[in-house]
Scaffold this motif. Structure first.
Motif, short mmCIF file in Angstrom:
data_model
loop_
_atom_site.label_atom_id
_atom_site.label_comp_id
_atom_site.label_asym_id
_atom_site.label_seq_id
_atom_site.Cartn_x
_atom_site.Cartn_y
_atom_site.Cartn_z
N ARG A 161 0.83 -1.20 0.00
CA ARG A 161 0.00 0.00 0.00
C ARG A 161 0.87 1.26 0.00
O ARG A 161 0.61 2.21 -0.74
N ARG A 162 1.90 1.23 0.82
CA ARG A 162 2.79 2.39 0.85
C ARG A 162 3.50 2.56 -0.48
O ARG A 162 3.67 3.68 -0.98
N GLN A 163 3.93 1.46 -1.04
CA GLN A 163 4.67 1.55 -2.29
C GLN A 163 3.80 2.15 -3.40
O GLN A 163 4.26 2.95 -4.20
N ARG A 164 2.54 1.75 -3.39
CA ARG A 164 1.63 2.30 -4.40
C ARG A 164 1.47 3.80 -4.20
O ARG A 164 1.48 4.57 -5.17
N LEU A 165 1.34 4.21 -2.96
CA LEU A 165 1.18 5.64 -2.70
C LEU A 165 2.46 6.41 -3.00
O LEU A 165 2.42 7.54 -3.50
N GLU A 166 3.59 5.78 -2.73
CA GLU A 166 4.86 6.45 -3.04
C GLU A 166 5.02 6.64 -4.54
O GLU A 166 5.49 7.68 -5.01
N LYS A 167 4.60 5.64 -5.28
CA LYS A 167 4.67 5.78 -6.74
C LYS A 167 3.75 6.92 -7.18
O LYS A 167 4.12 7.76 -8.01
N ALA A 168 2.55 6.94 -6.60
CA ALA A 168 1.60 8.00 -6.95
C ALA A 168 2.19 9.37 -6.60
O ALA A 168 1.98 10.35 -7.31
N GLN A 169 2.93 9.38 -5.50
CA GLN A 169 3.59 10.63 -5.11
C GLN A 169 4.59 11.06 -6.19
O GLN A 169 4.62 12.22 -6.60
N ARG A 170 5.38 10.08 -6.65
CA ARG A 170 6.35 10.38 -7.70
C ARG A 170 5.65 10.80 -8.99
O ARG A 170 6.16 11.62 -9.76
N ASP A 171 4.44 10.23 -9.20
CA ASP A 171 3.68 10.55 -10.41
C ASP A 171 2.94 11.89 -10.28
O ASP A 171 2.25 12.31 -11.22
N GLY A 172 3.01 12.48 -9.09
CA GLY A 172 2.31 13.75 -8.92
C GLY A 172 0.83 13.61 -8.61
O GLY A 172 0.08 14.57 -8.63
N GLN A 173 0.40 12.38 -8.31
CA GLN A 173 -1.03 12.19 -7.98
C GLN A 173 -1.30 12.37 -6.50
O GLN A 173 -2.44 12.49 -6.06
N ILE A 174 -0.20 12.34 -5.73
CA ILE A 174 -0.32 12.53 -4.28
C ILE A 174 0.63 13.65 -3.87
O ILE A 174 1.77 13.72 -4.36
N ARG A 175 0.14 14.50 -3.02
CA ARG A 175 0.92 15.63 -2.50
C ARG A 175 2.28 15.16 -2.00
O ARG A 175 2.40 14.17 -1.28
N ALA A 176 3.32 15.90 -2.37
CA ALA A 176 4.69 15.45 -2.14
C ALA A 176 5.07 15.42 -0.66
O ALA A 176 5.88 14.58 -0.24
N ASP A 177 4.50 16.30 0.15
CA ASP A 177 4.95 16.38 1.54
C ASP A 177 4.07 15.61 2.51
O ASP A 177 4.16 15.80 3.72
N VAL A 178 3.23 14.72 1.96
CA VAL A 178 2.36 13.98 2.87
C VAL A 178 3.12 12.79 3.48
O VAL A 178 4.00 12.21 2.84
N ASP A 179 2.79 12.46 4.74
CA ASP A 179 3.40 11.32 5.42
C ASP A 179 2.70 10.05 4.92
O ASP A 179 1.50 9.85 5.17
#
Lengths: 194, 194, 194, 194
Positions: B132-150
């Motif tokens: 789950r974290r890995q998916r969100l981290e990828k989304a973060q890299r893709d710009g789909q998730i805010r960069a500074d979120v924990d």
DNA sequence: GCTTAAACGAGACGGTACGTCCGGTCTTGTC
DNA sequence: GACAAGACCGGACGTACCGTCTCGTTTAAGC
């Protein structure tokens, strides 16, 4: 014939049972508390316990209600984020105290005893979720919370992580954790619109 | 001298024990499964169970690992919200199935058995939170998730409500619930800017 | 606090235990009787047995006392040799019956359990040796037995051979054996004077 | 296929087993000796014990034979009463030593194991009763014992009391006891003819 | 002297019984 | 009639041994 006459109930025994159960639960964990031990410590016959409570879980639930009372009052300073921070920190402290052992034990009991599960859910909904929702609903009316958000889901997104860590122990509870959850949930996960 | 020689372990008995424990846990709930009953159903001596597992909880944990395998794979279509919806719906279905009874029973066991708690937390961190974290981290890299979120807090804000409802039963799990949690968390609670 | 309150003892359970133990001991031998089996047959919890008896041997001893009662009455026709013949024949019959299995089993138990050994010795001294000595003492007063003979040794010389054959099985018990022992002991081994 | 090849039997293991069994039997009583413990102390696999002995009793019987050897030689000074006194005193000493515990334990075992009972009876008849009867028969020929007395009964009247006291513990074994038994039996119980 | 089958040590296995603990019921006075 | 006390039935606990059953490893017989 089944329900005994509550008017004749001995208040002395009632209190002694609740107190004995609480003390025993704290010092060895609720799972290891036995009815025998409660009766012995309370100076009470076992039958007196079985007469008034259908199961150990039901008794522990009463102990919880008796011991905790109104723990979850929500502050209201007008700033919902500040208030959430204050109250979630308080909950985190509680979940890191000795009380947590008692609470998790009771939740464990609820997994095998539907009556306890119902009582616990009700207790939780009334005493804990209720004030939290009301505070968020007020914030919604104040324009501090988005109007179309589902309040129940919002409360869970904020608070469920605290229960999750208490019960599953994947990571420790901490003030930083509270801040991180509030930040993620309040600001949301999607990138800030520019 | 204490730990038995694992090389000589009977695979036949090992499998029979895991299967017997699983079947019994499903049909009467893990809390009511006894070592006696597992041994009898598996056609195994009790000592053989005690030789290889330190407690009932440890055995049930192995049963979980054995039975579940890789349940929590995260889909990756490129659209993180769609993927979360898909996967959280799958988890919700699982948490509403018979398996939930087994899972909650094991979590209950963990509250009184530290070894089980540790094993369960590890299992959860590796198999469930990791992807789950890995998916969100990828989304973060893709710009789909805010960069500074924990990321840890984000995963908990999304998933903890599912565990919360499974364990505390304050409200039923449902697809609507999944949508509500995703909406609240992704968009955030504060009013939309602009 | 240790010894339970005998006044509250369930007579029903007490009797059922003694009877179950007796029946089981007869049909499979006392050594193969288990507390589990006694409890099951008596319809009694195992704890009820352990509450009132410290060991299987102690229970079997009570069974013996309960079952045998006053077996060893000595007849008194005035002729001590005739009386001994009568009574030793009766003992021989008893030692050749099913009861022997029970008795030898209890004696076996006594070899490993001092409490049983003491109880058995007491039982034997009071119920069996006592009347035998009294009969010989009377015969001594009547002039039928030599005045300076040691009565305890005399009783043993007559009766110990019966126990010896029952326990060691070097030769079968029989009426002829009784006659031979009485002849040897009453007349003595040395050649007839005159 | 059943009987193993005795020629290949390991003498080292054989001896170690007999010695381990003897030591364990002496220090905790034969009833509390377990095959597991014998195997462990002898540094031997359990199978090796089961290969050569059918039961614990059979093994203990071999231990007895191995340990005791020819204990019961009868002296022959020409005076049968003196010889009996000497030998019965020796037996009494043996029955009061640590060996008694071993012996009574084996007799106890025999009550539940026919093979042991047979082996023990045979051992007793050959090694103990045989020499005693022969001595009395010689005395009979010498005119020291009445010609028409039953020798088997005579031996039992003399010796059975020793086994009786060892096994039933109604009274202690002692030199005085030996004298009393000999006096009663040799002179007989009836009054001396004048 | 080499091969090979046995007896061996070690110890895991399916079972049975142990003696203890506790759950929930029943019984016996007391207040 | 609710209560304290505690005996009762039932049944699971975790342990100890039983006697059987593999496993490699000696070991001694017969080739």
């Amino acid at each position: 014939m089944k329900p005994p006459n509550a008017a004749r109930r001995s208040q002395r025994s009632h209190r002694a049972i609740l107190e004995a159960a609480y003390e025993l639960a704290l010092d060895r964990g609720p799972a290891k508390v036995t009815i025998d031990a409660i009766a012995a410590r309370a100076g009470v016959g076992k039958q007196t316990i079985y007469r008034w409570w259908p199961s150990k879980g039901a008794l522990l639930l009463d102990v919880l209600i008796d011991a905790v009372g109104a723990v979850s009052e929500m502050p209201d300073t007008g700033d919902v984020v500040a208030d959430l921070t204050t109250q979630m920190t308080a909950v985190t402290d509680l979940f890191r105290s000795d009380f947590a052992r008692f609470y998790t034990g009771l939740i464990a009991e609820a997994q095998a005893d539907d009556a306890v599960a119902r009582g616990l859910a009700e207790q939780l909904a009334d005493r804990a979720e209720g004030p939290r929702r009301q505070r968020l609903e007020k914030a919604q009316r104040d324009g501090q919370i988005r109007a179309d958000v589902d309040i129940a889901a919002a409360v869970e997104a904020l608070y469920a992580p605290l229960y999750y860590r208490m019960l599953l122990r994947t990571a420790p509870l901490s003030v930083d954790h509270v801040h991180a959850v509030i930040d993620a949930t309040i600001k949301g996960l999607r990138p800030n619109p520019v």
